[in-house]
Design an enzyme around this catalytic site. Sequence first.
Site, mmCIF file in Angstrom:
data_model
loop_
_atom_site.group_PDB
_atom_site.id
_atom_site.type_symbol
_atom_site.label_atom_id
_atom_site.label_comp_id
_atom_site.label_asym_id
_atom_site.label_seq_id
_atom_site.Cartn_x
_atom_site.Cartn_y
_atom_site.Cartn_z
ATOM 1 N N ASP A 1 45.440 -7.207 -37.425
ATOM 2 C CA ASP A 1 44.913 -8.460 -37.146
ATOM 3 C C ASP A 1 43.427 -8.630 -37.682
ATOM 4 O OD1 ASP A 1 46.637 -7.543 -35.195
ATOM 5 O OD2 ASP A 1 45.703 -7.491 -33.593
ATOM 6 N N ARG B 1 44.341 -5.787 -23.288
ATOM 7 C CA ARG B 1 43.285 -5.802 -24.621
ATOM 8 C C ARG B 1 43.385 -6.971 -25.200
ATOM 9 N NH1 ARG B 1 48.686 -3.320 -25.600
ATOM 10 N NH2 ARG B 1 49.858 -4.728 -27.285
HETATM 11 N N1 DQQ Z 1 46.974 -5.510 -32.788
HETATM 12 C C1 DQQ Z 1 47.736 -5.994 -31.634
HETATM 13 C C2 DQQ Z 1 46.812 -6.300 -30.571
HETATM 14 C C3 DQQ Z 1 46.092 -4.976 -30.816
HETATM 15 C C4 DQQ Z 1 46.133 -4.454 -32.051
HETATM 16 C C5 DQQ Z 1 48.349 -7.327 -32.222
HETATM 17 C C6 DQQ Z 1 46.220 -3.348 -32.557
HETATM 18 O O1 DQQ Z 1 47.532 -6.305 -29.318
HETATM 19 O O2 DQQ Z 1 44.676 -4.799 -30.189
HETATM 20 O O3 DQQ Z 1 48.816 -7.364 -33.552
HETATM 21 O O4 DQQ Z 1 46.022 -3.028 -34.042
#
Ligand code: DQQ
Length: 481
Positions: free
Chosen positions: A36, A153
């Site tokens: 991300d 999160r």
């Molecule tokens: N990637 C997810 C999120 C998280 C992150 C989405 C973990 O929910 O925080 O791709 O790398």
Amino acid sequence: MGLERPGAVVAGGPWADPHRPIYHFTPDRDRYRLNDPNGLIQWKGRYHLFYQYNPHGPYIDNTHWGHAVSDDLAHWEHLPIALAPTPNGPDSGGCYSGCAVDNDGVPTVIYTGIDPERPCLATGDNDLLTWRKHPNNPVIDGPPDGMKTVGFRDHTIWREGGVWYQVIGAGIAGVGGDALLYSSENLLDWDYLGSLMAEPLEDRGTMWECPDFFPLGDRHMLLVSRLPHLMGGDIWRTRVRWHSGDFADNKFAPDRSEVLDAGGNFYAPQTMLDDAGRRLMWGWITEGRSRNAQNIAGWTGVISLPRVLDLDGAGRLTQAPAGGTESLRFNHRQVDGMDLPAEDFAIAGLRGDSLEISAKFAMEDAVTFGLRIRCSPDGEEQTTIEIDPERQTLTVDRTTSSHDPEALLTRETGSLEPIAGDQIELRVFLDRSVIEVFANGSAATSRIYPMRADSLGVSLFADGPGVRLKEFDAWEMESIW
Ligand code: DQQ
């Protein structure tokens, strides 16, 4: 003529991988995972990109925040890692996704420390190069009292009337995805205000990752990366959705919801408002080849080109390339206006795996037409970008993109709005295995892995008479590194 499997090709390291893009952002490492985009912010005029990063290998583990900066939205300078997990700290299991804000001159990020998932805060120096984690971390102890979650999160934060607001992505056990709203005077002490949503959405999936919430025109927009299923320990990702609606009294009431990107590989986008007042969005371009192939290649994950978001007169979210990459163009090719013949029409002299193509079409009849890229001379490998004016769809057909049996070979379709005069404006950014397509405000992002060294051709096609090519320009693209 054949290339060997990527494993054999990448003997010289990931930069030797013929599938690695040259003008999309990827880290400067031999082995890594990127996912991300995080913490997007324009700081002292410069665009800062943070991103989910495992600097040790192409798999999710020990997640850091990588960091890069750009002046022109095309070239990026790699900067030192911004956040790394602190042993025995609240982020010992990884520094997951989050956002950045300017707190009266103090650059501040809020991210998810794991495990368990808890919001953590860090402040940066004036150049955003070193980050200090707050001793009070985590700044929220856990999900609201009594709420059982499968996920808590990812953060989006804004300030209104001197008060900070935060939305955290959640999956409520047995119920589904949600966006939880909090407020704070100081970014450290947070009060839970309830779900952001005025009414629960019908199809909530299991978890809403990476919510992003912002005003656009006279509406508010919520972007959600929705997890529908957990399959065999692996995540079966779906497309990102946008929701538009009104935001009043701390409740968001969406009245429109659509898929954000018609392709198969765009996930976890995040937006920022730049100094020019543009709402810019970057996303993670996911992989379309097997884990085994990713391990052999040594790297995984690409950041998209930035896109400008807008609303059109009918309230639809539009996406357009933010620009900057014009400076990378060379070897300009043009095709004169013409009625497209009802057959494939190869563009002589235009070949390449890193191209930008811009074409305008006028439709006199409802005939399916489009462009084929990465075509081998005999058509064994080719990828089709198809416009169907009758069904009003934009499709990326990669069923014949590669003869690698481990590459994702699917056909992805999304909606496409016609514009006045039945014209279609197509922009295609091809960067080796990455395709980003823009057509009348719709976007489609996909990955392709042609195996033949001669899969470089470009052709136009129409399924019948009635399509006029008005303009066609193409360029080869330079590397940004
Ligand atoms: N990637 C997810 C999120 C998280 C992150 C989405 C973990 O929910 O925080 O791709 O790398």
